[in-house]
Each structure stands twice: as structure tokens, then as C-alpha cells.
Design a protein around this motif. Structure first.
Motif, PDB file in Angstrom:
ATOM      1  N   HIS A 138      39.046  30.067  30.787  1.00  0.00           N
ATOM      2  CA  HIS A 138      39.066  30.940  31.966  1.00  0.00           C
ATOM      3  C   HIS A 138      37.637  31.197  32.467  1.00  0.00           C
ATOM      4  CE1 HIS A 138      43.225  31.730  30.572  1.00  0.00           C
ATOM      5  NE2 HIS A 138      43.466  32.002  31.835  1.00  0.00           N
TER       6      HIS A 138
ATOM      7  N   LYS B 289      42.299  39.005  35.065  1.00  0.00           N
ATOM      8  CA  LYS B 289      43.173  39.391  36.174  1.00  0.00           C
ATOM      9  C   LYS B 289      42.451  40.087  37.328  1.00  0.00           C
ATOM     10  CE  LYS B 289      46.841  37.852  34.033  1.00  0.00           C
ATOM     11  NZ  LYS B 289      47.526  36.612  34.484  1.00  0.00           N
TER      12      LYS B 289
ATOM     13  N   ALA C 281      43.207  37.846  40.597  1.00  0.00           N
ATOM     14  CA  ALA C 281      42.763  37.209  39.350  1.00  0.00           C
ATOM     15  C   ALA C 281      41.468  36.421  39.551  1.00  0.00           C
ATOM     16  CB  ALA C 281      43.859  36.280  38.827  1.00  0.00           C
TER      17      ALA C 281
ATOM     18  N   ASP D  38      43.365  32.063  36.939  1.00  0.00           N
ATOM     19  CA  ASP D  38      44.739  32.146  36.452  1.00  0.00           C
ATOM     20  C   ASP D  38      45.384  30.778  36.585  1.00  0.00           C
ATOM     21  OD1 ASP D  38      47.062  33.304  35.477  1.00  0.00           O
ATOM     22  OD2 ASP D  38      46.946  35.019  36.833  1.00  0.00           O
TER      23      ASP D  38
ATOM     24  N   ASN E 164      49.976  32.361  37.996  1.00  0.00           N
ATOM     25  CA  ASN E 164      50.264  33.731  38.396  1.00  0.00           C
ATOM     26  C   ASN E 164      51.674  33.822  38.963  1.00  0.00           C
ATOM     27  OD1 ASN E 164      50.396  36.329  40.123  1.00  0.00           O
ATOM     28  ND2 ASN E 164      48.660  36.598  38.764  1.00  0.00           N
TER      29      ASN E 164
ATOM     30  N   THR F  54      43.819  31.343  41.607  1.00  0.00           N
ATOM     31  CA  THR F  54      45.105  31.227  40.917  1.00  0.00           C
ATOM     32  C   THR F  54      45.716  29.871  41.262  1.00  0.00           C
ATOM     33  OG1 THR F  54      46.350  32.160  42.774  1.00  0.00           O
ATOM     34  CG2 THR F  54      45.547  33.713  41.113  1.00  0.00           C
TER      35      THR F  54
END
Length: 476
Positions: free
Chosen positions: A99, A284, A375, A378, A381, A404
Motif C-alpha cells: 500500500h 483509508k 483511500a 485500495d 474498495n 482505489t
């Protein structure tokens, strides 16, 4: 090689059911939330399938059992493995690395050894359950070594792997001390699925840099051993979805429609109700969302009680330090905003630090004028898709982070870069005052996409591509 066994074996870190022990000491099983079981249950029942995973309790040794006509095979984890393999390597090494290093990953050799050992256990369990020539579908970042280990044990199998989270660019992935082992683990699969085309592209670039293998587009060629023909691995995007028709039907029930009205009444009928729904996770963008909302109130561009925000943040990984810090930060931000902008009995932010059942979530989605998904990174999502599926009234506006996976598909959303607080504030203000005709036009476009591309289509598409792989002999 064995001929008994199951024609389709699904392997995931957790079983899709949570175990509870009743007063009589007998275990009972409740389906856990999530779309994966919804997508796979009918296919598994048709294909005579088994599902392997951890039951969620450390040191529990449970025999295989049947629930809803599915064979469930628990794979045990010790308390130290939960700490080292799951909380350690999976969630404190891989999760932050994949991430965008929003939080710094920690790399410990002890964690890696535990990860490797647990992956071996899952591979051996899958090899034991799979029939000759069966299809095995392995899921997510906790089990990236399983495909190669399983191929070594059972070369006759068709093996698919799906990564539910993003796959990082080479420059970030290269930090992983065991990068080559992870790549080789994934390449044991015939088909590797990702949420976005960019993730599949990142993986192919990593293969080109870290191995000598030939790649052509999405296809990676693995030379055959001992005179056998080469094997081809395909890396491609298969964006996951939700059971959108079921969610749409739920949101149309009189009970949910009435509850949505009651929620607005309980909040004092604000002119604009905004909603954020997330796991309490640093990926997030909850801090960024609260910062933007607080500044809009500071600037007077939004006011209380005309505007209010509900933030639902379900607890997550509370044993990991970065999550404890996030909870403190969110508590503080909500306290500051409410301290400075709330009226008596009318808080600016209603903050709920717990999860809700689907009926209450559908009512919240139906009540909210603006859905905020900010986010920082992600894989997909699914909250964004749930919001759209719930809006059979064609109303409501989705503000959606471009980071996302959902941003690739949901072209009727207002896309934002959550790192750009000024831009995020403008987008929230625009959404709050959007012309109703424009909002309906956007929502209709979103609903067409979400209702057509549901989770059943996702699983059928992936398995159709995987089962098209030619059957292999037992020498692989």
C-alpha cells in the motif's frame, strides 16, 4: 497420484465462517461477512468443492466439516504463528509495502520463516484435498508462496491466484528482502489475477527485472524441465465486485427505506448528510477526510447543522502499533471538530467505532447525500460499490479517490486525490451542492456498471480463464 478429492479447492487465510462454542460446548458456524463466499458458494456446490482456511482461533484443531453443502477444511495456526505469520509478516511487512509504504514496513527474518512454514502447511492441505486434475484457487497476500509449493507437490493441478490488494511498483517491491521468493511463489500459478491493469503491469515489470524469464504482454513463459514443454503464466486484471443485486434488493425493502428516513430524522434532518465507511486502517484516508471536512467548517463553506458527517470506522488489527496510533489520531480529530463546530445536541461528526449489519449499512447508504471514499491506496474498495447498489432512487453522489481500484470502473463518481486537501475540499463542496439532475445522471451511469459487473460475474470470468488452461501431465 490420488484420484479421490475435490474438483475445486479454494484456499484463503480465513474460512468464510466464524466458529462459536455454544453453552453445550458444541461448536456452531456463522457465515462471516464478505462477498467471496457469496460468489463462490454456488460454483463450489456445483463443482464438488472444498474451502481451506484458518478458523480464526489460535491453536484450534478442528476436523473438516460441512456447512451449507460446502466442505470446510480448517488449517491450524499456533498463537506464535498468528503473531509472526499473520500480524507480523502479512500485516506489518506486506500490507504496508503493497500500500505504497503509507506506513513503514518492518522486515524480520523470524516473521518470514513463519510465513514460509504456514504457506507450506496450506499447500500440503490443498494437495491432499484436490482431486486429480482439479482446479485450485488461492487467495491473497497471506498465501503468495502457496502456488509454487502446490505445483511442486501436485503438477497435475490447474492453479489460480488472486491478489485482493494492490501490487506495488518495482521501486517499492524491491525493498522486500525475500522479493525473489515471493515472485517465484506466485509464478507457480497458471493465472494470477489483480484488481487493476496497473497492478498486473507492476507484477510483469517485477518479473522482468528480478528473473531471466521471457514476458510477452500479460504472459510469462516458464521453461519446461527435463524435456517438458514450457508453461505459460498469465497476469491479468479481474476487478472484484459485490453481490449488487442482493444489496439493491435489500435497500428496496420497506424496513430499510423506513430506517433511512429515521436516521435523517434522528440527526435533525440535515440539508446534506455525508458518510464515510471504512475499516480503521491507515490506507483509508480517514485523517485526510476529517482534515478537509474540518477546514470546510472552519472556512464557513459548510455549516452545522445544515451539514453533518457520519463516520463509521470498524475496528481493525488492534494489536498493530500503527493502527493504535491511527485510532488516537481519529479520536482527536473528531473531538476537535465537534468541540469547535457542534451545536447543542447536533454534533458536526457522528463517529461510530464499530461494525453494523448489512441492513443498517444499506439504510445509512440510502440516507446519505454524499459518500466520501478517500483511500490513499485500495485494491478495489467495495464500500463505493455498495453505496451505488443501494441507491435505487438514482440519488446520492460518490466522491471517490483515484487511488482505489474502483476508480477505473466507476466513471460517474467525482474523482479526487486525497493528498490534495484543497482539491478534496473543492470536490466535497461541489458534491454537497451538485444539481440533482446531474447527480441522477451520474448515479444511473454508476448503477449500470455495478449491477452488471457483480461478484458472480467476477468469479465466473476468472474460473473460465483458468479452466481454459490445458490440462497438464503429472510431471509438469
Amino acid at each position: 497420484m490420488q484420484s479421490a478429492g475435490y474438483g475445486l479447492v479454494v484456499v484463503s487465510n480465513r474460512l468464510p465462517f466464524d466458529g462459536t462454542v455454544g453453552p453445550d460446548g458444541e461448536p456452531s458456524w456463522v457465515r462471516s461477512p464478505g462477498g467471496l463466499v457469496t460468489a463462490l458458494e454456488p460454483i463450489m456446490q456445483e463443482a464438488d468443492g472444498a474451502w481451506l482456511g484458518w478458523c480464526g482461533a489460535a491453536d484450534a484443531v478442528i476436523e473438516p466439516f460441512d456447512v451449507d453443502n460446502m466442505r470446510l477444511v480448517p488449517v491450524p495456526l499456533s498463537e506464535s504463528e498468528v503473531a509472526d505469520y499473520y500480524e507480523g509478516f502479512a500485516n506489518d511487512s506486506l500490507w504496508p509495502l503493497y500500500h505504497d509504504v503509507i506506513a513503514s514496513p518492518a522486515f524480520h527474518r523470524l516473521w518470514w520463516e513463519s510465513y514460509r512454514r504456514v504457506n507450506r502447511r496450506f499447500a500440503e492441505a490443498a494437495a491432499e484435498q484436490a482431486a486429480q486434475g482439479a482446479t485450485v484457487w488461492v487467495h491473497d497476500y497471506q498465501l503468495q508462496l502457496v502456488p509454487a509449493m502446490l505445483r511442486e507437490l501436485r503438477p497435475d493441478l490447474r492453479i489460480g491466484f488472486f491478489l485482493h490488494i494492490p501490487f506495488p511498483p518495482l521501486e517499492l517491491f524491491a525493498q522486500l528482502p525475500w522479493r525473489r521468493q515471493v515472485v517465484e511463489g506466485l509464478l507457480g500459478a497458471d493465472l494470477i489475477g489483480f484488481q487493476r491493469a496497473g497492478d498486473a503491469g507492476n507484477f510483469v515489470r517485477v518479473v522482468r527485472r528480478l528473473t531471466e524469464l521471457t514476458t510477452r504482454g500479460q504472459v510469462i513463459t516458464i521453461p519446461g524441465k527435463h524435456g517438458h514443454s514450457p508453461r505459460h503464466v498469465r497476469a491479468a486484471a479481474f476487478p472484484i465486485s459485490i453481490d449488487s443485486k442482493k444489496f439493491d434488493a435489500l435497500a428496496r425493502t420497506p424496513e430499510v427505506q423506513q430506517r433511512a428516513k429515521d436516521i435523517r430524522t434522528e440527526l435533525g434532518d440535515p440539508k446534506v448528510l455525508m458518510l464515510g465507511v471504512d475499516r480503521l486502517d491507515y490506507t483509508k484516508g480517514i485523517r485526510h477526510r476529517l482534515k478537509a471536512f474540518g477546514e470546510l467548517l472552519d472556512d464557513g463553506r459548510l455549516t452545522v447543522p445544515e451539514t453533518t458527517l457520519i463516520q463509521v470506522a470498524s475496528p481493525s488489527r488492534e494489536n498493530v502499533g500503527a493502527y493504535q496510533q491511527l485510532r488516537d489520531d481519529v479520536d482527536m480529530a473528531v473531538g476537535r471538530i465537534n468541540g469547535e463546530h457542534s451545536n447543542f445536541g447536533q454534533p458536526a461528526v457522528h463517529y461510530m467505532h464499530h461494525a453494523y449489519p448489512p441492513e443498517e449499512m444499506a439504510a445509512l447508504y440510502l440516507a446519505a447525500d454524499v459518500m466520501l471514499v478517500t483511500a490513499l491506496r485500495d485494491g478495489m474498495n467495495l464500500v463505493a460499490k455498495e453505496y451505488v447498489a443501494a441507491r435505487s432512487d438514482d440519488r446520492g453522489t460518490l466522491v471517490l479517490s483515484e487511488f482505489t481500484g474502483a476508480a477505473d470502473e466507476l466513471t460517474g463518481a467525482i474523482l479526487v486525490n486525497p493528498h490534495d486537501i484543497a482539491g478534496l475540499k473543492d470536490a466535497i463542496t461541489y458534491a454537497a451542492h451538485l444539481d440533482p439532475r446531474e447527480a441522477r445522471k451520474r448515479m444511473r451511469r454508476l448503477r449500470r456498471r455495478v449491477l452488471t459487473n457483480d461478484v458472480a460475474l467476477w468469479s465466473e470470468t476468472f474460473l473460465a480463464v483458468l479452466t481454459a488452461v490445458p490440462a497438464r501431465n503429472t510431471h509438469g
